[in-house]
Design a protein around this motif. Structure first.
Motif, PDB file in Angstrom:
ATOM      1  N   LEU A   1       0.854  -1.194   0.000  1.00 48.30           N
ATOM      2  CA  LEU A   1       0.000   0.000   0.000  1.00 48.30           C
ATOM      3  C   LEU A   1       0.885   1.237   0.000  1.00 48.30           C
ATOM      4  N   SER A   2       0.688   2.140  -0.950  1.00 46.70           N
ATOM      5  CA  SER A   2       1.550   3.326  -0.989  1.00 46.70           C
ATOM      6  C   SER A   2       0.871   4.575  -0.445  1.00 46.70           C
ATOM      7  N   ASN A   3       1.540   5.157   0.549  1.00 43.32           N
ATOM      8  CA  ASN A   3       1.174   6.476   1.076  1.00 43.32           C
ATOM      9  C   ASN A   3       2.360   7.403   0.803  1.00 43.32           C
ATOM     10  N   TYR A   4       3.012   7.184  -0.348  1.00 46.16           N
ATOM     11  CA  TYR A   4       4.264   7.867  -0.685  1.00 46.16           C
ATOM     12  C   TYR A   4       4.076   8.797  -1.873  1.00 46.16           C
ATOM     13  N   ASN A   5       4.555  10.018  -1.736  1.00 50.48           N
ATOM     14  CA  ASN A   5       4.560  10.962  -2.849  1.00 50.48           C
ATOM     15  C   ASN A   5       5.819  11.804  -2.701  1.00 50.48           C
ATOM     16  N   GLY A   6       6.898  11.384  -3.362  1.00 47.74           N
ATOM     17  CA  GLY A   6       8.156  12.100  -3.166  1.00 47.74           C
ATOM     18  C   GLY A   6       9.171  11.770  -4.233  1.00 47.74           C
ATOM     19  N   GLU A   7      10.436  11.817  -3.836  1.00 49.81           N
ATOM     20  CA  GLU A   7      11.532  11.608  -4.777  1.00 49.81           C
ATOM     21  C   GLU A   7      11.465  10.213  -5.391  1.00 49.81           C
ATOM     22  N   MET A   8      12.053  10.115  -6.581  1.00 50.06           N
ATOM     23  CA  MET A   8      12.089   8.836  -7.298  1.00 50.06           C
ATOM     24  C   MET A   8      12.857   7.801  -6.490  1.00 50.06           C
TER      25      MET A   8
ATOM     26  N   SER B   1       0.096  -7.438  -5.414  1.00 53.31           N
ATOM     27  CA  SER B   1      -1.030  -6.508  -5.356  1.00 53.31           C
ATOM     28  C   SER B   1      -0.564  -5.165  -4.845  1.00 53.31           C
ATOM     29  N   PHE B   2      -1.196  -4.114  -5.359  1.00 54.30           N
ATOM     30  CA  PHE B   2      -0.768  -2.767  -5.036  1.00 54.30           C
ATOM     31  C   PHE B   2      -1.996  -1.913  -4.739  1.00 54.30           C
ATOM     32  N   VAL B   3      -1.882  -1.087  -3.692  1.00 54.01           N
ATOM     33  CA  VAL B   3      -2.971  -0.176  -3.334  1.00 54.01           C
ATOM     34  C   VAL B   3      -2.416   1.239  -3.323  1.00 54.01           C
ATOM     35  N   VAL B   4      -3.135   2.156  -3.965  1.00 49.97           N
ATOM     36  CA  VAL B   4      -2.680   3.533  -4.024  1.00 49.97           C
ATOM     37  C   VAL B   4      -3.776   4.455  -3.497  1.00 49.97           C
ATOM     38  N   VAL B   5      -3.366   5.336  -2.559  1.00 46.28           N
ATOM     39  CA  VAL B   5      -4.305   6.197  -1.854  1.00 46.28           C
ATOM     40  C   VAL B   5      -3.931   7.674  -2.082  1.00 46.28           C
ATOM     41  N   HIS B   6      -4.911   8.466  -2.469  1.00 48.31           N
ATOM     42  CA  HIS B   6      -4.802   9.927  -2.604  1.00 48.31           C
ATOM     43  C   HIS B   6      -3.490  10.369  -3.281  1.00 48.31           C
ATOM     44  N   ALA B   7      -2.622  11.123  -2.553  1.00 49.84           N
ATOM     45  CA  ALA B   7      -1.473  11.769  -3.194  1.00 49.84           C
ATOM     46  C   ALA B   7      -0.420  10.781  -3.687  1.00 49.84           C
ATOM     47  N   ALA B   8      -0.550   9.497  -3.327  1.00 47.71           N
ATOM     48  CA  ALA B   8       0.368   8.512  -3.906  1.00 47.71           C
ATOM     49  C   ALA B   8       0.176   8.466  -5.421  1.00 47.71           C
ATOM     50  N   ASN B   9      -0.995   8.944  -5.894  1.00 47.10           N
ATOM     51  CA  ASN B   9      -1.181   8.996  -7.353  1.00 47.10           C
ATOM     52  C   ASN B   9      -0.590  10.268  -7.963  1.00 47.10           C
ATOM     53  N   ASN B  10       0.041  11.098  -7.131  1.00 46.05           N
ATOM     54  CA  ASN B  10       0.772  12.270  -7.654  1.00 46.05           C
ATOM     55  C   ASN B  10       2.226  11.894  -7.970  1.00 46.05           C
TER      56      ASN B  10
ATOM     57  N   GLN C   1     -12.902   3.993   5.186  1.00 43.05           N
ATOM     58  CA  GLN C   1     -12.223   2.866   5.835  1.00 43.05           C
ATOM     59  C   GLN C   1     -12.708   1.523   5.287  1.00 43.05           C
ATOM     60  N   GLU C   2     -14.010   1.447   5.018  1.00 39.30           N
ATOM     61  CA  GLU C   2     -14.538   0.197   4.480  1.00 39.30           C
ATOM     62  C   GLU C   2     -14.058  -0.001   3.040  1.00 39.30           C
ATOM     63  N   VAL C   3     -14.010   1.096   2.285  1.00 34.06           N
ATOM     64  CA  VAL C   3     -13.488   1.031   0.915  1.00 34.06           C
ATOM     65  C   VAL C   3     -12.030   0.555   0.946  1.00 34.06           C
ATOM     66  N   LEU C   4     -11.263   1.094   1.891  1.00 32.87           N
ATOM     67  CA  LEU C   4      -9.851   0.714   2.012  1.00 32.87           C
ATOM     68  C   LEU C   4      -9.699  -0.776   2.364  1.00 32.87           C
ATOM     69  N   ARG C   5     -10.488  -1.227   3.349  1.00 30.63           N
ATOM     70  CA  ARG C   5     -10.401  -2.644   3.756  1.00 30.63           C
ATOM     71  C   ARG C   5     -10.794  -3.564   2.614  1.00 30.63           C
ATOM     72  N   ARG C   6     -11.915  -3.230   1.966  1.00 30.66           N
ATOM     73  CA  ARG C   6     -12.382  -4.082   0.871  1.00 30.66           C
ATOM     74  C   ARG C   6     -11.422  -4.052  -0.314  1.00 30.66           C
ATOM     75  N   GLY C   7     -10.949  -2.857  -0.655  1.00 32.57           N
ATOM     76  CA  GLY C   7     -10.029  -2.725  -1.787  1.00 32.57           C
ATOM     77  C   GLY C   7      -8.728  -3.464  -1.537  1.00 32.57           C
ATOM     78  N   THR C   8      -8.228  -3.364  -0.302  1.00 25.88           N
ATOM     79  CA  THR C   8      -6.958  -4.017   0.035  1.00 25.88           C
ATOM     80  C   THR C   8      -7.124  -5.533   0.057  1.00 25.88           C
ATOM     81  N   GLU C   9      -8.244  -5.996   0.611  1.00 21.11           N
ATOM     82  CA  GLU C   9      -8.493  -7.440   0.642  1.00 21.11           C
ATOM     83  C   GLU C   9      -8.671  -7.979  -0.780  1.00 21.11           C
ATOM     84  N   TRP C  10      -9.421  -7.234  -1.597  1.00 22.64           N
ATOM     85  CA  TRP C  10      -9.640  -7.663  -2.979  1.00 22.64           C
ATOM     86  C   TRP C  10      -8.309  -7.734  -3.735  1.00 22.64           C
TER      87      TRP C  10
END
Ligand SMILES: [Zn+2]
Length: 289
Positions: A86-93, A111-120, A257-266
């Motif tokens: 799961l990425s909560n990272y938005n920074g240097e390469m 499997s990979f999960v990307v949340v908010h600014a991790a897509n920046n 939170q439910e979206v996160l749990r379901r998305g991560t489990e999926w």
């Protein structure tokens, strides 16, 4: 005799501990750099997952900005020992080796999960953008791929017009509208539910290959129904992406939170066992921790 019983008891406890730890989904959470307050949001993400009893989260924190190459050499997450990253990272390469390890991991069925600014993050990294489907900022423009949204008639539009990728209006509560009720991530959710105060990302763009949009939110800024819950398939791997989650208070939404749990489990298993909580938000009422 007492000592013997004690030993047996301890052995049983250890066994119980390990068997419960092994049956959990092992999550690797990446943070360390972000233009958002990752030190506040990482604990909320960890708690949202672990409180369900289904996940065991390990946090791997990258070197800070402007660290030496030697510091970076020491940071090399072992993706393949986890069910999902799961990425909560938005920074240097990241160093080349970490980039390649992530690509191979997802390509081979990770499997990979990307949340908010991790897509920046990583606007110029081709494979990363294929993995996340859509992204914002980081130099993204028409060369990154189309805008992807629903129009007012419920039709999915791929719009190649020139322009920057990524924008948002002022933070507010907003309605999330489910578009796919068959998918296990959104199954059973109310057709519309009110998300707690957050940034509504609009005008994301990217390769948008093999993306499924499960829910959208209407942006007053772009006047479009913007993707809020997405799945992407990359190689043999599954990716779950939500642009929601600007701050700790946004992530405390029971819906998020439910979206996160379901998305991560999926992403980790291909299925969802999580039941919709009784206090899930409704169309009229936010619900927050
Ligand atoms: Zn934000």
């Amino acid at each position: 005799m007492m000592n013997y019983l004690k030993t047996v008891y301890l052995l049983l406890l250890t066994l119980l501990f390990y068997s419960s730890a092994y049956s959990k989904i092992k999550v690797l959470l990446l943070d360390g750099q972000n233009n958002h307050n990752w030190k506040a949001t990482t604990p909320v993400l960890v708690d949202a997952l672990e409180s369900s009893g289904n996940f065991l989260v390990s946090v791997s924190t990258s070197p800070a900005k402007n660290s030496t190459p030697l510091d970076w050499e020491e940071w090399n997450p072992n993706f393949s020992s986890y069910d999902v990253t799961l990425s909560n990272y938005n920074g240097e390469m990241w160093p080349k080796e970490v980039q390649e390890n992530l690509i191979n991991y997802v390509q081979e069925g990770g499997s990979f999960v990307v949340v908010h600014a991790a897509n920046n993050a990583f606007g110029q990294w081709k494979e990363y953008n294929q993995m996340i489907g859509l992204g914002g900022w980081g130099g993204r423009n028409e060369k990154s791929g189309p805008y992807l949204f629903f129009n007012d008639f419920g039709k999915l539009v791929r719009d190649p017009r020139p322009g920057r990728g990524g924008s948002h209006g002022p933070q507010s509560e907003f309605i999330v509208q489910v578009r796919d009720f068959k998918h296990s991530i959104t199954k059973g959710m109310p057709k519309k539910w009110l998300h707690s105060k957050d940034e509504l990302y609009d005008s994301l763009r990217g390769p948008a290959e093999k993306v499924k949009i499960l829910a959208t939110a209407y942006s007053e800024k772009s006047k479009k129904h913007e993707p809020m819950i997405m799945t992407i398939s990359y190689g043999k791997g599954r990716v779950f992406h939500t642009p929601m989650g600007h701050a700790d208070y946004s992530m405390k939404c029971i819906g998020f939170q439910e979206v996160l749990r379901r998305g991560t489990e999926w992403a980790a298993t291909g299925q969802v066992t999580s039941e919709l909580p009784f206090d899930f938000p409704t169309e009229k009422k936010v619900s927050s921790q």
